[in-house]
Design a protein around this motif. Structure first.
Motif, mmCIF file in Angstrom:
data_model
loop_
_atom_site.group_PDB
_atom_site.id
_atom_site.type_symbol
_atom_site.label_atom_id
_atom_site.label_comp_id
_atom_site.label_asym_id
_atom_site.label_seq_id
_atom_site.Cartn_x
_atom_site.Cartn_y
_atom_site.Cartn_z
ATOM 1 N N LEU A 75 0.809 -1.211 0.000
ATOM 2 C CA LEU A 75 0.000 0.000 0.000
ATOM 3 C C LEU A 75 0.844 1.264 0.000
ATOM 4 O O LEU A 75 0.303 2.369 0.008
ATOM 5 N N SER A 76 2.165 1.096 0.012
ATOM 6 C CA SER A 76 3.041 2.269 0.028
ATOM 7 C C SER A 76 4.418 1.872 -0.474
ATOM 8 O O SER A 76 4.779 0.686 -0.470
ATOM 9 N N ARG A 77 5.167 2.866 -0.887
ATOM 10 C CA ARG A 77 6.544 2.584 -1.294
ATOM 11 C C ARG A 77 7.364 2.132 -0.092
ATOM 12 O O ARG A 77 8.236 1.252 -0.198
ATOM 13 N N ALA A 78 7.070 2.741 1.066
ATOM 14 C CA ALA A 78 7.779 2.330 2.278
ATOM 15 C C ALA A 78 7.525 0.849 2.577
ATOM 16 O O ALA A 78 8.413 0.127 3.030
ATOM 17 N N GLY A 79 6.288 0.390 2.328
ATOM 18 C CA GLY A 79 5.989 -1.015 2.541
ATOM 19 C C GLY A 79 6.777 -1.922 1.621
ATOM 20 O O GLY A 79 7.240 -2.990 2.019
ATOM 21 N N LEU A 80 6.954 -1.479 0.340
ATOM 22 C CA LEU A 80 7.754 -2.265 -0.600
ATOM 23 C C LEU A 80 9.201 -2.347 -0.154
ATOM 24 O O LEU A 80 9.840 -3.389 -0.221
ATOM 25 N N LEU A 81 9.743 -1.225 0.278
ATOM 26 C CA LEU A 81 11.149 -1.189 0.677
ATOM 27 C C LEU A 81 11.374 -1.934 1.994
ATOM 28 O O LEU A 81 12.388 -2.610 2.168
ATOM 29 N N LYS A 82 10.408 -1.820 2.904
ATOM 30 C CA LYS A 82 10.547 -2.528 4.180
ATOM 31 C C LYS A 82 10.380 -4.027 3.989
ATOM 32 O O LYS A 82 11.080 -4.834 4.590
ATOM 33 N N GLY A 83 9.446 -4.391 3.102
ATOM 34 C CA GLY A 83 9.229 -5.800 2.842
ATOM 35 C C GLY A 83 8.456 -6.486 3.948
ATOM 36 O O GLY A 83 7.774 -5.833 4.748
ATOM 37 N N GLY A 84 8.585 -7.797 3.993
ATOM 38 C CA GLY A 84 7.826 -8.581 4.961
ATOM 39 C C GLY A 84 8.714 -9.398 5.855
ATOM 40 O O GLY A 84 9.740 -8.924 6.351
ATOM 41 N N ASP A 85 8.343 -10.633 6.030
ATOM 42 C CA ASP A 85 9.053 -11.500 6.976
ATOM 43 C C ASP A 85 10.517 -11.692 6.618
ATOM 44 O O ASP A 85 11.347 -11.927 7.493
ATOM 45 N N LEU A 86 10.848 -11.605 5.346
ATOM 46 C CA LEU A 86 12.206 -11.943 4.919
ATOM 47 C C LEU A 86 13.017 -10.756 4.426
ATOM 48 O O LEU A 86 14.168 -10.928 4.066
ATOM 49 N N GLY A 87 12.434 -9.572 4.360
ATOM 50 C CA GLY A 87 13.206 -8.425 3.908
ATOM 51 C C GLY A 87 12.551 -7.669 2.768
ATOM 52 O O GLY A 87 11.383 -7.892 2.441
ATOM 53 N N PRO A 88 13.296 -6.736 2.148
ATOM 54 C CA PRO A 88 12.741 -5.851 1.126
ATOM 55 C C PRO A 88 12.279 -6.597 -0.116
ATOM 56 O O PRO A 88 12.835 -7.617 -0.493
ATOM 57 N N ALA A 89 11.246 -6.002 -0.761
ATOM 58 C CA ALA A 89 10.758 -6.550 -2.019
ATOM 59 C C ALA A 89 11.428 -5.894 -3.208
ATOM 60 O O ALA A 89 11.485 -6.468 -4.287
ATOM 61 N N ILE A 90 11.923 -4.673 -3.014
ATOM 62 C CA ILE A 90 12.574 -3.926 -4.100
ATOM 63 C C ILE A 90 13.942 -3.467 -3.629
ATOM 64 O O ILE A 90 14.105 -2.979 -2.510
ATOM 65 N N SER A 91 14.938 -3.647 -4.480
ATOM 66 C CA SER A 91 16.293 -3.193 -4.172
ATOM 67 C C SER A 91 16.497 -1.812 -4.758
ATOM 68 O O SER A 91 16.294 -1.593 -5.960
ATOM 69 N N VAL A 92 16.886 -0.880 -3.909
ATOM 70 C CA VAL A 92 17.151 0.487 -4.376
ATOM 71 C C VAL A 92 18.439 0.524 -5.188
ATOM 72 O O VAL A 92 18.519 1.178 -6.227
ATOM 73 N N GLU A 93 19.475 -0.182 -4.718
ATOM 74 C CA GLU A 93 20.762 -0.144 -5.382
ATOM 75 C C GLU A 93 20.723 -0.886 -6.729
ATOM 76 O O GLU A 93 21.325 -0.451 -7.705
ATOM 77 N N ARG A 94 20.027 -2.008 -6.787
ATOM 78 C CA ARG A 94 19.977 -2.811 -8.016
ATOM 79 C C ARG A 94 18.518 -3.163 -8.316
ATOM 80 O O ARG A 94 18.071 -4.289 -8.099
ATOM 81 N N PRO A 95 17.762 -2.204 -8.812
ATOM 82 C CA PRO A 95 16.326 -2.441 -9.046
ATOM 83 C C PRO A 95 16.057 -3.625 -9.958
ATOM 84 O O PRO A 95 15.084 -4.359 -9.761
ATOM 85 N N GLU A 96 16.927 -3.834 -10.956
ATOM 86 C CA GLU A 96 16.668 -4.917 -11.911
ATOM 87 C C GLU A 96 16.732 -6.299 -11.268
ATOM 88 O O GLU A 96 16.217 -7.275 -11.813
ATOM 89 N N SER A 97 17.388 -6.425 -10.087
ATOM 90 C CA SER A 97 17.491 -7.724 -9.413
ATOM 91 C C SER A 97 16.437 -7.897 -8.325
ATOM 92 O O SER A 97 16.487 -8.856 -7.558
#
Length: 969
Positions: A75-97
């Motif tokens: 529901l937010s970009r912060a949620g994507l970056l924070k991720g869930g139980d295992l960590g972030p869903a999106i990498s800021v440094e390497r978005p393509e990975s």
């Protein structure tokens, strides 16, 4: 739950399993890179509608019915970056990975959304958005809340009857005359509350049969019944119990109870259902433990940690065969998942058998009813993380006998030296023959330096050379030309081959081996690893090794992933010019042995040829002389290297969550944080220590169940909310406390239970008891029961006079009708009918094949061996009567029964009938009953026109089918 609800639940579970691994990539809560809006798609117009339509149903907590699967909020970009139980869903440094992109592209193990892959256009749009830094203009849809904490175990949970401390005290009752020991107080107190009285005592015939079957699983003889009935001593009953507890057949009966609980079987299940080597030694260990009155705490420690005790013996190692009893797939589609299936069998069985907890329900999520978080399942699993549960052909271990080891080694050295000398002489003749034969126009490629070469062929794709011993081969056989060759492979790529044979080493010295292969290979000679190149790609290697002379075992493992496989192996050394051990394209190579037989006299001369063939014969005789290694082979625990344990999201071994340490379920701990215990021995010592009353409660309940027909907790493997609560919790605590105080000795508990007035009650209910306690929850009477499957078969054998009472040793294979064998995919495979005398041993010694059961045992509710069997439920179905009346086994035994009667009462039909009734019921027959039965036999002879012997046989068949024979009051 409706069908639609089940479908939605399944969809949600799949979504969780797929999305959790998605959130493992690196990243932080940093702001998005400052990029122009033109770098990516329009968020509100193009991206947001996709997220709302495809994602927030499962990852949008706070929006009505929406949820936050795996702690991941979209529901937010912060949620994507924070991720869930295992960590972030999106990498800021390497978005393509980013794992987000991996998931929407249905990468391996990550498939989102689970309902179906997104259209290519939507995937392309989301990819551009992520690579642009996932800009999210206009603020968040909703603030990100804290991650869900999961189940929390409370002090109230720990205080429940199942997990709390043992209560103390014995209730007072009005009618003290009925009391024989304290457990009677607990039953009578509840009966008096209901206005009920206990049933009158059982008659002495019913009581003696009950005691014999409860302790031995066998019927008493008429003489044994009469001895007890006519014994006026006030201690006759107690002496009978002590006598039966001392019988070696006691362990056969009570060991069978434990084998039910730990799902004992001697095969692996699944289609091939191959045998577990030497599994019967575990069965014999259990029987011996009960006969020896081994304290229950020691019994548990040996099974869980017999290899880790201060004193490790063959007996304690055999006890750890406990870990190899479960079903095992020798050719799984997913090997990692199969490994965790095996571990789940160990965890679930251990928890149910020792703790009365259905911990297995928490493998994929927090337990729905009991205070068992998912992390507790994996903390318990961590104790067994490095335990192997496979049980293939090579899984048995040889336990040496130290006293005989030195003598055996001396004989082995003498044999090896003798064979080495013979080989050196024969080798010289072969080399001379090869050199001279070509001069006489005989085409000789040279003898092979290998002998007795055999292969195993595997078909699969591997990323490195696997351990072939744990895999199922597709084909196997000898290689007549005695060269390593790719010829047995049915295709060029995705193949594996294992070659084994003997290498002819002319004498001691240093030898060099030369390998060239397309993919990995491993060479072992005389137990020494010479070359080990497990990787993919062209392999070129040399290996030097010191070898003794003689015929030495050699093994070559090889796998290939290319369309053009290549395998070359050669060697050189003292007396050996570089020569190949692989067949290098000479498919028409002449059989060297055949050439020697045909031309040796011409090439070498008659005298030398005669000498050579004498050497060959001596070698052959020596090689066939097997020096059996002293000791015994056992199926016991084997461990791999220790490794970390993670919570597996939704039970998916490819979706690792938080790391956990070995420990006990929180609800069993006095404090909020469960104590960590790193070894199986620590677990065993805790389970049998004084820190938790649960194991004692569970086992005390089992003892009561096997004597009284139903546990004080009717669900003996489940003391949780999905099971049934105790009818007499205070009595259960009394028994648990007494068990521990008495040193965990089981025979002492038998005496306590069986000398009570409660155990001696009759099975006939009063009208008032039927009205107020129809299900006998208050134990107002003794529970009548049918004999177990093993008791039915053993009783028939005992009555017919055909029972073989030999104990222990390899299992027996009674005859099984062809019609039953036809139900196998390969009829009769794995079943080797024993001679009649051997087949007539007690049923506990019958080979337990998961896919093929002996009919009379299967019909009478033999234990299910795929999982722990806490209760033998009694069914009443037509196949039981049909099998007993028409089965080959019962007809055969009826014939033996008739011959026994003819021996014991020759030419006296009334005496034969009277004896038959005594043997099958234990009681003295009534005169009218004997007359009717004699008339029946006479009628078979007269109207049925049967011979006297056949008429008596059919009467014996009738007696074996009587309810009074297979039911106990």
């Amino acid at each position: 739950m409706t069908t639609r609800s089940i479908r939605l639940l399944a969809l949600g579970l799949c979504g969780m399993a797929a999305l959790w691994p998605l959130v493992r990539s690196s990243g932080s809560l940093a702001e998005a890179p400052k990029k122009a809006a033109s770098d990516g798609p329009d968020f509100k117009r193009e991206v947001l509608p996709i997220l709302q339509a495809r994602c927030v149903k499962c990852h949008g907590a706070g929006k009505g019915r929406h949820k936050t699967r795996g702690g991941l909020s979209l529901l937010s970009r912060a949620g994507l970056l924070k991720g869930g139980d295992l960590g972030p869903a999106i990498s800021v440094e390497r978005p393509e990975s980013s794992r987000f992109l991996h998931a929407i592209n249905y990468g391996e193990g990550l498939e989102m959304p689970p309902s179906g892959k997104l259209p290519a256009g939507e995937i392309a749009l989301l990819t551009r958005w992520v690579k642009a830094g996932a800009p999210w203009p206009g603020g968040e849809l909703e603030p990100v809340g804290p991650a869900p904490k999961g189940m929390q175990v409370t002090d109230a949970d720990r205080a429940s009857w199942a997990y709390g401390p043992l209560s103390s005290g014995v209730p007072a009752v009005k009618d003290k005359s009925w009391l024989r020991n304290p457990l009677d107080n607990f039953l009578l107190a509840k009966l008096e509350e209901k206005g009920l009285s206990p049933a009158p005592p059982a008659d002495r015939v019913a009581l003696v049969r009950r005691v014999y079957y409860d302790l031995l699983g066998l019927p008493p003889t008429p003489e044994e019944v009469q001895a007890f009935v006519s014994d006026p001593s006030p201690t006759a009953y107690e002496r009978l119990i002590d006598q039966l507890l001392a019988s070696p057949h006691y362990g056969e009966k009570w060991g069978r109870h434990w084998l039910d609980v730990v799902r004992y079987a001697e095969t692996n299940g699944y289609e091939r259902d191959s045998a577990k080597p030497f599994a019967w030694r575990y069965r014999d260990y259990v029987i011996k433990s009960f006969n020896d009155d081994k304290p229950y705490d020691q019994f548990v420690r040996e099974q869980l940690a017999g290899d880790l005790l201060d004193v490790v013996t063959p007996e304690t190692l055999i006890a750890t065969g406990y870990y190899r009893l479960g079903i095992w797939d020798d050719e799984p589609a997913d090997r990692l998942l199969a490994r965790y299936e095996g571990l789940d069998g160990v965890v679930s069985t251990t928890a149910q058998a020792l703790l009365g907890m259905t911990v297995g329900c928490a493998r994929c999520h927090d337990h729905k009813k009991d205070p068992i978080p998912q992390r507790d399942y994996y903390r318990l699993l961590a104790f067994f993380q490095n335990v192997r549960t496979d049980s293939g052909p090579g899984s048995a271990r040889l336990l040496p006998a130290p006293a005989q080891h030195e003598a055996h080694q001396k004989l082995l050295r003498q044999k090896q030296e003798r064979e080495a000398a013979l080989y050196r002489q024969a080798y010289q003749f072969e080399q001379r023959f090869a050199a001279l034969a070509s001069k006489k126009g005989i085409r000789v490629a040279g003898p092979s330096d290998l002998e007795g070469v055999a292969y195993r062929f595997y078909r699969d794709t591997w990323k490195a050379l696997p351990d072939f011993d744990g895999l199922k081969h597709e084909a196997a056989g000898p290689i007549a030309r005695n060269f390593f060759t790719l010829a047995p492979a049915s295709r060029p790529e995705a193949i594996g081959l294992v070659f084994e044979g003997k290498l002819k080493v002319p004498g001691p010295g240093t030898y060099t081996f030369f390998l060239e292969s397309t993919d990995g290979a491993r060479l072992r000679i005389d137990g020494k690893k010479v070359i080990d190149r497990p990787g993919v790609g062209r392999q070129v290697a040399e290996g030097k090794v010191e070898l003794r002379g003689g015929l030495l075992p050699i093994r070559l493992d090889y796998f290939n992933t290319t369309a053009r496989p290549r395998l070359r192996l050669a060697w050189s050394g003292p007396g050996v010019a570089r020569r190949p051990l692989t067949e290098e394209g000479e498919r028409d190579r002449a059989d060297f042995a055949a050439l020697m037989r045909r031309h040796a006299a011409d090439v070498l001369g008659k005298a030398d040829a005669k000498h050579y063939f004498r050497l060959v014969r001596q070698l052959d005789v020596s090689r066939k002389q097997k020096l059996a290694a002293p000791g015994q082979r056992v199926l016991c625990v084997e461990v791999d290297g220790p490794g970390p344990t993670h919570v597996l999201i939704r039970g998916n071994p490819r979706a690792q969550g938080e790391r956990v340490e070995a420990g006990l379920p929180e609800v069993l701990q006095p404090g909020k944080a469960p104590a960590s215990a790193p070894t199986r021995r620590a677990l065993a010592e805790w389970l049998t220590g004084s820190r938790s009353p649960v194991p004692a409660r569970v086992f005390a309940n089992r003892l009561w169940q096997y004597h009284f027909g139903r546990g004080l907790v009717p669900s003996p493997n489940d003391f949780g909310k999905l099971g049934e609560g105790p009818t007499h919790p205070e009595l259960l605590d009394f028994l648990a406390r007494d068990l521990v105080a008495g040193g965990w000795t089981i025979k002492r508990m038998h005496r306590l239970l069986m000398t009570s007035s409660a155990y001696r009650m009759g099975a006939r209910p009063s009208p008032e008891a039927l009205r107020l306690d129809p299900a006998n929850h208050l134990f107002s009477r003794f529970n009548m029961r049918r004999l177990t499957a093993e008791e039915v078969r053993d009783s028939i054998l005992a009555v017919s006079g055909g029972l073989n009472r030999q104990m222990s040793g390899p299992s027996t294979y009674p005859a099984i009708p062809k019609e039953v064998l036809a139900g196998q995919s390969r009829p009769g495979e794995g079943w080797f009918p024993s001679p009649p005398d051997e087949a007539s041993r007690r049923s506990v010694y019958v080979h337990v094949k998961r896919s093929l059961l002996v009919p009379i045992l299967a019909h009478h509710d033999q234990a299910d061996t795929d999982s722990s069997c806490p209760v033998r439920y009694t069914t009443t179905v037509p196949t039981q009567a049909l099998g007993m009346l028409n089965g080959a086994f019962t007809h055969e035994q009826a014939g033996l029964f008739a011959r026994r009667l003819e021996r014991e009462a020759p030419a006296d039909l009334p005496a034969q009938v009277r004896r038959a009734i005594r043997l099958t019921t234990g009681r003295a027959p009534r005169d009218g009953e004997v007359k009717k039965d004699v008339a029946f036999v006479r009628d078979l002879q007269g109207k049925g026109k049967l011979e006297a012997g056949e008429a008596l046989r059919l009467y014996c068949l009738l007696a074996l089918n009587a309810n009074e024979f297979i039911y106990l009051d």
